[in-house]
Motif scaffolding. Structure first.
Motif, short mmCIF file in Angstrom:
data_model
loop_
_atom_site.label_atom_id
_atom_site.label_comp_id
_atom_site.label_asym_id
_atom_site.label_seq_id
_atom_site.Cartn_x
_atom_site.Cartn_y
_atom_site.Cartn_z
N ASN A 276 -51.96 36.62 35.42
CA ASN A 276 -52.20 35.34 36.11
C ASN A 276 -53.44 35.41 37.02
N ASP A 277 -54.45 36.10 36.49
CA ASP A 277 -55.71 36.24 37.23
C ASP A 277 -56.62 35.08 36.79
N LYS A 278 -56.59 34.00 37.52
CA LYS A 278 -57.29 32.77 37.16
C LYS A 278 -58.80 32.97 37.09
N GLU A 279 -59.35 33.74 38.01
CA GLU A 279 -60.80 33.95 38.04
C GLU A 279 -61.27 34.63 36.75
N LYS A 280 -60.52 35.65 36.34
CA LYS A 280 -60.90 36.35 35.11
C LYS A 280 -60.71 35.45 33.88
N VAL A 281 -59.62 34.71 33.88
CA VAL A 281 -59.38 33.82 32.75
C VAL A 281 -60.51 32.81 32.63
N ALA A 282 -60.99 32.29 33.76
CA ALA A 282 -62.07 31.30 33.78
C ALA A 282 -63.35 31.86 33.14
N ASN A 283 -63.52 33.19 33.20
CA ASN A 283 -64.72 33.80 32.63
C ASN A 283 -64.65 33.90 31.09
N PHE A 284 -63.47 33.65 30.54
CA PHE A 284 -63.31 33.70 29.08
C PHE A 284 -63.26 32.29 28.47
N ILE A 285 -63.72 31.31 29.24
CA ILE A 285 -63.75 29.93 28.75
C ILE A 285 -65.18 29.55 28.39
N LEU A 286 -65.35 28.90 27.22
CA LEU A 286 -66.64 28.38 26.82
C LEU A 286 -66.69 26.91 27.23
N TYR A 287 -67.54 26.60 28.20
CA TYR A 287 -67.63 25.22 28.71
C TYR A 287 -68.69 24.45 27.94
N PRO A 288 -68.46 23.15 27.77
CA PRO A 288 -67.28 22.39 28.21
C PRO A 288 -66.02 22.70 27.37
N LEU A 289 -64.88 22.84 28.05
CA LEU A 289 -63.61 23.11 27.39
C LEU A 289 -62.92 21.80 27.05
N VAL B 142 -59.50 19.92 26.20
CA VAL B 142 -58.05 20.05 26.35
C VAL B 142 -57.41 18.79 25.77
N ASN B 143 -56.55 18.97 24.80
CA ASN B 143 -55.89 17.85 24.12
C ASN B 143 -54.40 17.85 24.44
N ASP B 144 -53.88 16.66 24.74
CA ASP B 144 -52.43 16.52 24.88
C ASP B 144 -51.98 15.34 24.03
N SER B 145 -50.72 14.95 24.14
CA SER B 145 -50.18 13.90 23.29
C SER B 145 -50.74 12.52 23.61
N GLU B 146 -51.31 12.35 24.79
CA GLU B 146 -51.79 11.03 25.21
C GLU B 146 -53.30 10.91 25.21
N LYS B 147 -53.99 11.99 25.58
CA LYS B 147 -55.44 11.89 25.74
C LYS B 147 -56.09 13.26 25.62
N SER B 148 -57.41 13.26 25.61
CA SER B 148 -58.19 14.49 25.58
C SER B 148 -59.04 14.58 26.84
N LEU B 149 -59.06 15.75 27.43
CA LEU B 149 -59.86 15.99 28.63
C LEU B 149 -61.00 16.95 28.31
N THR B 150 -62.11 16.76 28.99
CA THR B 150 -63.23 17.68 28.88
C THR B 150 -63.43 18.35 30.23
N ILE B 151 -63.28 19.67 30.24
CA ILE B 151 -63.47 20.45 31.47
C ILE B 151 -64.88 20.99 31.44
N PRO B 152 -65.76 20.45 32.31
CA PRO B 152 -67.19 20.76 32.17
C PRO B 152 -67.59 22.14 32.68
N ASN B 153 -66.86 22.68 33.66
CA ASN B 153 -67.31 23.93 34.27
C ASN B 153 -66.14 24.75 34.82
N LYS B 154 -66.46 25.90 35.35
CA LYS B 154 -65.46 26.82 35.87
C LYS B 154 -64.71 26.23 37.05
N LYS B 155 -65.41 25.50 37.94
CA LYS B 155 -64.77 24.92 39.12
C LYS B 155 -63.66 23.95 38.72
#
Length: 226
Positions: free
Chosen positions: A134-147, A149-162
């Motif tokens: 549950n090391d959020k900082e390290k997990v954030a470094n393994f994300i290719l932005y923009p990320l 995220v899809n759910d049953s209602e909508k899709s979100l775009t996560i632009p950056n680590k913050k």
């Protein structure tokens, strides 16, 4: 007169002698012919028997020769078949439970554009550990932005680590973390889009600007919900 009578008697005696001789010769000749006639059937039978025996011997010899020829041909065919028959290969070791990239001569991630399978697996295992800790900082470094995220209602775009850290708990839900941590590397699904985790909860690929950098580019929450 006595002399003439004597001469006639002498002539008669000679005739009788000649007649006797002729009769004797005739008898001998007839006897000889009878013996020859009697001998012919025996000789013919003997000759016939000899011919039959000879024919039988030839037939027997021919049958034996045919049998020997067939046995020889069978042996030759058997030898030929043995040469033609491919050797049965020895059973190979089952490697289905081995890691996907344990064999360095193969690259199971090549179709996704990943040229270094060892580097990818190292990144994947490091991501699993970071999520498990549950090391959020390290997990954030393994994300290719923009990320995405899809759910049953909508899709979100996560632009950056913050933004990712701000919504971490909404994105990395218990089900998402469980799917990632429990994923076996030899069971990863790969296609031209990338590498899939679980039933499609997460997708990873190489970075477009750095082929040696790998990360998560899509998370599907609706897959978990369904």
């Amino acid at each position: 007169m006595p002399k003439k009578h004597e001469s006639d008697n002498h002539k008669m005696s000679r005739r009788l002698s000649l007649t006797a001789i002729l009769l004797t010769l005739t008898f001998v000749a007839l006897t000889g012919c009878g013996q020859d006639n009697n001998a012919e059937p025996s000789d013919a039978g003997s000759s016939t028997s000899m011919i039959e025996n000879s024919a039988g011997g030839n037939q027997s010899g021919s049958a034996q020769n045919d049998k020997a020829a067939k046995e020889s041909e069978s042996a030759e065919n058997s030898g030929t078949d043995a040469k033609k028959s491919p050797s049965v290969p020895a059973p190979s070791k089952d490697t289905s439970s081995a890691p996907a990239a344990s064999n360095t001569s193969q690259n199971p991630f090549e179709v996704a554009g990943i040229q270094d399978p060892k580097a990818f697996l190292n990144t994947f295992k490091a991501l699993q550990k970071a999520v498990a800790d549950n090391d959020k900082e390290k997990v954030a470094n393994f994300i290719l932005y923009p990320l995405r995220v899809n759910d049953s209602e909508k899709s979100l775009t996560i632009p950056n680590k913050k933004d990712f850290l701000a919504k971490y708990d909404q994105i990395f839900t218990d089900a998402i973390r469980e799917a990632l941590v429990n994923q076996k590397t030899d069971e990863l699904f790969v296609n031209y889009q990338g590498v899939m985790v679980g039933s499609g909860e997460l997708w990873l690929r190489r970075a477009t600007d750095n082929p040696k950098h790998f990360g998560v580019f899509s998370i599907n929450l609706e897959t978990v919900a369904n």
